[in-house]
Design a protein around this motif. Structure first.
Motif, short mmCIF file in Angstrom:
data_model
loop_
_atom_site.label_atom_id
_atom_site.label_comp_id
_atom_site.label_asym_id
_atom_site.label_seq_id
_atom_site.Cartn_x
_atom_site.Cartn_y
_atom_site.Cartn_z
N ARG A 261 -0.03 1.83 -3.61
CA ARG A 261 -0.28 3.15 -4.17
C ARG A 261 -0.60 3.08 -5.65
O ARG A 261 -1.51 3.76 -6.15
CB ARG A 261 0.91 4.07 -3.95
N ALA A 262 0.11 2.25 -6.38
CA ALA A 262 -0.09 2.12 -7.82
C ALA A 262 -1.29 1.26 -8.17
O ALA A 262 -1.72 1.22 -9.32
CB ALA A 262 1.17 1.56 -8.48
N GLY A 263 -1.83 0.55 -7.18
CA GLY A 263 -2.98 -0.31 -7.44
C GLY A 263 -2.60 -1.63 -8.10
O GLY A 263 -3.46 -2.30 -8.67
N THR A 264 -1.34 -2.00 -8.03
CA THR A 264 -0.89 -3.24 -8.66
C THR A 264 -0.75 -4.39 -7.67
O THR A 264 -0.39 -5.49 -8.07
CB THR A 264 0.46 -3.03 -9.38
N LEU A 265 -1.04 -4.12 -6.41
CA LEU A 265 -0.93 -5.19 -5.41
C LEU A 265 -1.95 -6.30 -5.70
O LEU A 265 -1.61 -7.48 -5.63
CB LEU A 265 -1.12 -4.63 -4.00
#
Length: 156
Positions: free
Chosen positions: A82-86
């Protein structure tokens, strides 16, 4: 190998702090404590038994873990997406096992915190009677060891 564990502990600290920066952790803790109290004293017929024992607490505890703990585990990877940090996490010089173990340890520590907060149940039982506290001290670490089982099975 020492650097690998430093990476794992960094990921675990980051995840544990991210639990408490959102209201999700506090909502989980309140629900967990309310359900623990309900199942121990009301559904477990604590007052009807006439003995100061936490048998109902330990009988219902695995069922609470079975229902509530997967929510903790599912949050681990979905928050990253969701945060785009994956993508950032996967491109860092971190082995997949380090990321998985770090997130797992963070969720285990979070669940241990939830278990420590149930000390009020033990205090209540001690106020109401004279329970076998040795049995409680023996069973609480067992309950902490049972908590990661549903976490390790949560979907990614």
């Amino acid at each position: 190998m020492r650097g690998a564990w430093k990476t794992v502990s960094t990921i675990a600290r980051r995840e544990l702090s991210s639990y408490f920066t959102s209201p999700v952790a506090y909502v989980f803790l309140v629900i967990f404590l309310l359900l623990t109290g309900f199942f121990t004293f009301t559904a477990g017929a604590f007052f009807e038994r006439g003995e100061a024992a936490l048998a109902s607490f330990f009988i219902w505890h695995p069922w609470l873990y079975l229902i509530l703990v997967p929510a903790v585990g599912m949050r681990l990877w979905s928050e990253e997406r969701r945060a785009g940090t994956l993508e950032l996490l996967l491109t860092l010089p971190v082995a997949p096992w380090q990321a998985i173990l770090g997130k797992f340890l963070a969720s285990w520590l979070f669940l241990a915190i939830a278990l420590v907060l149930t000390f009020l149940v033990v205090v209540t039982v001690n106020v109401l009677g004279e329970p076998d506290n040795g049995g409680h001290r023996r069973r609480l670490p067992s309950a902490a060891c049972c908590s990661p089982a549903p976490t390790s099975r949560s979907p990614r």
